[in-house]
Each structure stands twice: as structure tokens, then as C-alpha cells.
Design an enzyme around this catalytic site. Sequence first.
Site, PDB file in Angstrom:
ATOM      1  N   HIS A 134      53.034   2.626  32.722  1.00  0.00           N
ATOM      2  CA  HIS A 134      52.153   3.144  31.663  1.00  0.00           C
ATOM      3  C   HIS A 134      52.585   4.590  31.363  1.00  0.00           C
ATOM      4  O   HIS A 134      51.850   5.543  31.660  1.00  0.00           O
ATOM      5  CB  HIS A 134      50.701   3.082  32.153  1.00  0.00           C
ATOM      6  CG  HIS A 134      49.668   3.211  31.075  1.00  0.00           C
ATOM      7  ND1 HIS A 134      49.984   3.284  29.734  1.00  0.00           N
ATOM      8  CD2 HIS A 134      48.305   3.293  31.144  1.00  0.00           C
ATOM      9  CE1 HIS A 134      48.867   3.400  29.029  1.00  0.00           C
ATOM     10  NE2 HIS A 134      47.840   3.408  29.853  1.00  0.00           N
ATOM     11  N   GLN A 137      50.387   7.325  29.523  1.00  0.00           N
ATOM     12  CA  GLN A 137      49.249   7.797  30.329  1.00  0.00           C
ATOM     13  C   GLN A 137      49.688   8.932  31.257  1.00  0.00           C
ATOM     14  O   GLN A 137      48.959   9.912  31.447  1.00  0.00           O
ATOM     15  CB  GLN A 137      48.670   6.636  31.152  1.00  0.00           C
ATOM     16  CG  GLN A 137      47.529   7.036  32.069  1.00  0.00           C
ATOM     17  CD  GLN A 137      46.253   7.375  31.318  1.00  0.00           C
ATOM     18  OE1 GLN A 137      45.821   6.602  30.473  1.00  0.00           O
ATOM     19  NE2 GLN A 137      45.651   8.521  31.619  1.00  0.00           N
ATOM     20  N   ASP A 230      42.354   4.065  39.976  1.00  0.00           N
ATOM     21  CA  ASP A 230      42.390   3.166  38.821  1.00  0.00           C
ATOM     22  C   ASP A 230      41.545   1.944  39.203  1.00  0.00           C
ATOM     23  O   ASP A 230      41.172   1.787  40.375  1.00  0.00           O
ATOM     24  CB  ASP A 230      43.854   2.772  38.532  1.00  0.00           C
ATOM     25  CG  ASP A 230      44.016   1.903  37.282  1.00  0.00           C
ATOM     26  OD1 ASP A 230      43.081   1.862  36.453  1.00  0.00           O
ATOM     27  OD2 ASP A 230      45.076   1.268  37.136  1.00  0.00           O
ATOM     28  N   CYS A 271      42.570   7.016  34.718  1.00  0.00           N
ATOM     29  CA  CYS A 271      43.064   6.743  33.358  1.00  0.00           C
ATOM     30  C   CYS A 271      41.974   6.144  32.469  1.00  0.00           C
ATOM     31  O   CYS A 271      42.062   6.229  31.251  1.00  0.00           O
ATOM     32  CB  CYS A 271      44.278   5.830  33.416  1.00  0.00           C
ATOM     33  SG  CYS A 271      43.952   4.206  34.131  1.00  0.00           S
ATOM     34  N   ARG A 316      45.405  11.895  25.935  1.00  0.00           N
ATOM     35  CA  ARG A 316      46.219  10.744  25.509  1.00  0.00           C
ATOM     36  C   ARG A 316      46.685  10.947  24.073  1.00  0.00           C
ATOM     37  O   ARG A 316      47.827  10.660  23.721  1.00  0.00           O
ATOM     38  CB  ARG A 316      45.410   9.427  25.580  1.00  0.00           C
ATOM     39  CG  ARG A 316      44.958   9.004  26.968  1.00  0.00           C
ATOM     40  CD  ARG A 316      46.107   8.757  27.906  1.00  0.00           C
ATOM     41  NE  ARG A 316      47.105   7.860  27.366  1.00  0.00           N
ATOM     42  CZ  ARG A 316      46.956   6.539  27.190  1.00  0.00           C
ATOM     43  NH1 ARG A 316      45.853   5.937  27.570  1.00  0.00           N
ATOM     44  NH2 ARG A 316      47.922   5.791  26.681  1.00  0.00           N
TER      45      ARG A 316
HETATM   46  N1  NVA Z   1      45.793  -0.735  35.693  1.00  0.00           N
HETATM   47  C1  NVA Z   1      44.980  -0.811  34.495  1.00  0.00           C
HETATM   48  C2  NVA Z   1      45.223   0.363  33.619  1.00  0.00           C
HETATM   49  C3  NVA Z   1      44.377   0.392  32.379  1.00  0.00           C
HETATM   50  C4  NVA Z   1      44.656   1.558  31.490  1.00  0.00           C
HETATM   51  C5  NVA Z   1      45.268  -2.102  33.786  1.00  0.00           C
HETATM   52  O1  NVA Z   1      46.452  -2.459  33.648  1.00  0.00           O
HETATM   53  O2  NVA Z   1      44.323  -2.779  33.367  1.00  0.00           O
HETATM   54  N1   CP Z   2      43.895   4.478  29.828  1.00  0.00           N
HETATM   55  C1   CP Z   2      44.131   3.548  28.894  1.00  0.00           C
HETATM   56  O1   CP Z   2      45.274   3.124  28.670  1.00  0.00           O
HETATM   57  O2   CP Z   2      43.034   3.126  28.245  1.00  0.00           O
HETATM   58  P1   CP Z   2      42.939   1.936  27.193  1.00  0.00           P
HETATM   59  O3   CP Z   2      43.125   0.654  27.955  1.00  0.00           O
HETATM   60  O4   CP Z   2      41.573   2.057  26.602  1.00  0.00           O
HETATM   61  O5   CP Z   2      44.032   2.111  26.180  1.00  0.00           O
END
Ligand code: NVA
Ligand code: CP
Length: 329
Positions: A134, A137, A230, A271, A316
Site C-alpha cells: 500500500h 499510504q 491495522d 491507516c 493521504r
Molecule cells: N490491511 C487493510 C488496509 C486497509 C487500508 C486491508 O487491506 O483491508
Molecule cells: N487507508 C485506506 O487506504 O483507506 P481506504 O480503504 O478508505 O482507502
Amino acid sequence: MINLKGRDLLKLLDYTPEEIEYLVGLAAELKEKKKKGIPHRLCEGKNIVLLFEKDSTRTRCAFEVAAADLGMSSTYLGPTGSQMGKKESIADTARVLASMYDGIEYRGFGQSIVEELAEYSKVPVWNGLTNEFHPTQILADLLTVKEHFGRLRGINFVYMGDARYNMGNSLMVGCAKMGLNFTACAPEKYFPSAELIAECEKLAAASGATLKFETDPKKATSGADVICTDVWVSMGEPAEVWEERIRELTPYKVTAEIMRNAGEGAVFMHCLPSFHDLGTVIGREIGEKFGVTEMEVTNEVFESEQSLVFEEAENRMHTIKAVLLASLA
Ligand code: NVA
Ligand code: CP
């Protein structure tokens, strides 16, 4: 002189520390411009497309607002409603979209999908989250740390919980590249892969960062500047894993005791979205099923003065704007 024009952002591993520093600095400049109401329509007339195979609030809105502020249009294609994946391959989709748009954002499943999109696209492709990484982020997280502590190098950054998924992996890479001391704290099976750790060890040797993998929350968090976590179950994972995750990761919940152990100056980051209370449908369902009221972080820590989560979320937009501007203008 850093020049990122035409570059994809698929993972931070592909960027040098200088390039990452440049993007974080550019984001800070763009943030100041936005706050002062100074127009910065530096990509006037361009168009970008946002492909989301998973849900999003922050990433989607950040791309849309950043594009608008830079004078660009954006088209959102959600999990349903386009031909992608069902009737049209990634390779064909990439070539069609690249013929109409100046850049393509992709959020979805395997990293191989965004890599394939980039291979077939003649315009920049940006990773808005895959199972493995990611990167946008992490740029926001680095900006948030820099704003709060005034530096990145030497910051003790502790990540609690599932460290083998997109956030744990990417934070380890970001810290190793930028000289932050990274600790993953979880049961061993939740540590990043040996291969990624080996790659990050080399980066850390170059930047002066240290990498630690610790199963004891007290040891891991003592002296931490940042405690980050997370969700315990990520988008796309089956609901059956909740029971195991709650059982195995509850000792790694970020509590007031953990924050006290870290020290007064420590901050909390996440995040988002976060299960810190029963204010969501899934939170309530899981809460009832497993008898819990909060998961990866207590509501007390989430709402505390030490929590930077909303600054982090705002960042972000500024960091994604920097990525768009650097790769397009
Ligand atoms: N680890 C989480 C991050 C969300 C921004 C997911 O992949 O759902
Ligand atoms: N942190 C993040 O990526 O949030 P969203 O899933 O809302 O985009």
C-alpha cells in the site's frame, strides 16, 4: 535533480530514498498551498481513471480531490460496472485506458495485477492498495511522522498485529529505506516473509535503520516513538479467519497500557478504517459473535491526544497529489 515524470508507483521498493523524500517534501509544499488557498492547477486538462476492485473511502477521495485540485478530471470504475476482469483481460484494459487517460490508479487483489497493468500501459500506473503493498499510504504515514517529530531518521516505529500483509510489508520497506527503526510485534507467523525481510535488511544497512521482529508487546513497545496497527482481517480475506485472528492477535491490541509503556511522547497511527468500537456493521457483528467491544486498538487510545489518525488520513490527499503531480507534470 529528481525527475519522476512518467513513473509508475507500484511499490516503494522501486523508489530510492531520495525519490521518497522528494515526494514527501512535495506533499508538504502542496499541503501548504492548499491551506493558504493558493491555486495549483498544474495538470490542467489531463484525465485519470481510478480502478477499484475493493472498497475505499480515503484512497478514492484522495485521488479524486487531488485530481480536481490539480485541474484534472477523474473517472471512477468500481468493483462492478466495468468489463475489467470479467469480459476483458488486464492487458486489454490497460491498453484501452492508456489510450484515453493520462494515468491509471488500481486498487485490488494481487500485486501481479497492478504490475501487469503497468506492463501494458504506456501511462503511469499507481498502486492504491494490493494484498501485498500500500505504497501511497506509507507516503502519508512518513509525512505525518515528519510533521510530528520533525524528522524520519532514527524514529522508533513499532507495528503491532498482522505484519505480513499490505501495511506491515510496506511500512517495513518505508522504514528500512528512510532510516526509521522498524519493529514488527506479533506472533511469529504474522511476520513478513523471509524474502522481504532479507531485502529490507539490505536497505536498512544502507539507511542506518534497524529491523526487529518481536513477539513480546512489552519489549517491542518500550521506547517506541510510533505505535501503529491495522485491522486484523483485511479486505478480501474470508470471514472464517476472524476467530483465529481475535484469539492470536488480542495480546497485540494497542491499549493505554501499551502507550504508557512506550512513553509520554509516543503517538498512535492507523491507516484506517479501524475497529475501535461497535459503531460499524461489521464491528457489531464480530463484537456479538466473539464478545469483544474493540479490536486492534481500544477506543480510549484511538480517541486520545496521542492519536494522529485523522492527520494521517488527511495526508493521504496531499501525498497522493504529490505522486500525481510528480508523475504527470
Ligand atoms: N490491511 C487493510 C488496509 C486497509 C487500508 C486491508 O487491506 O483491508
Ligand atoms: N487507508 C485506506 O487506504 O483507506 P481506504 O480503504 O478508505 O482507502
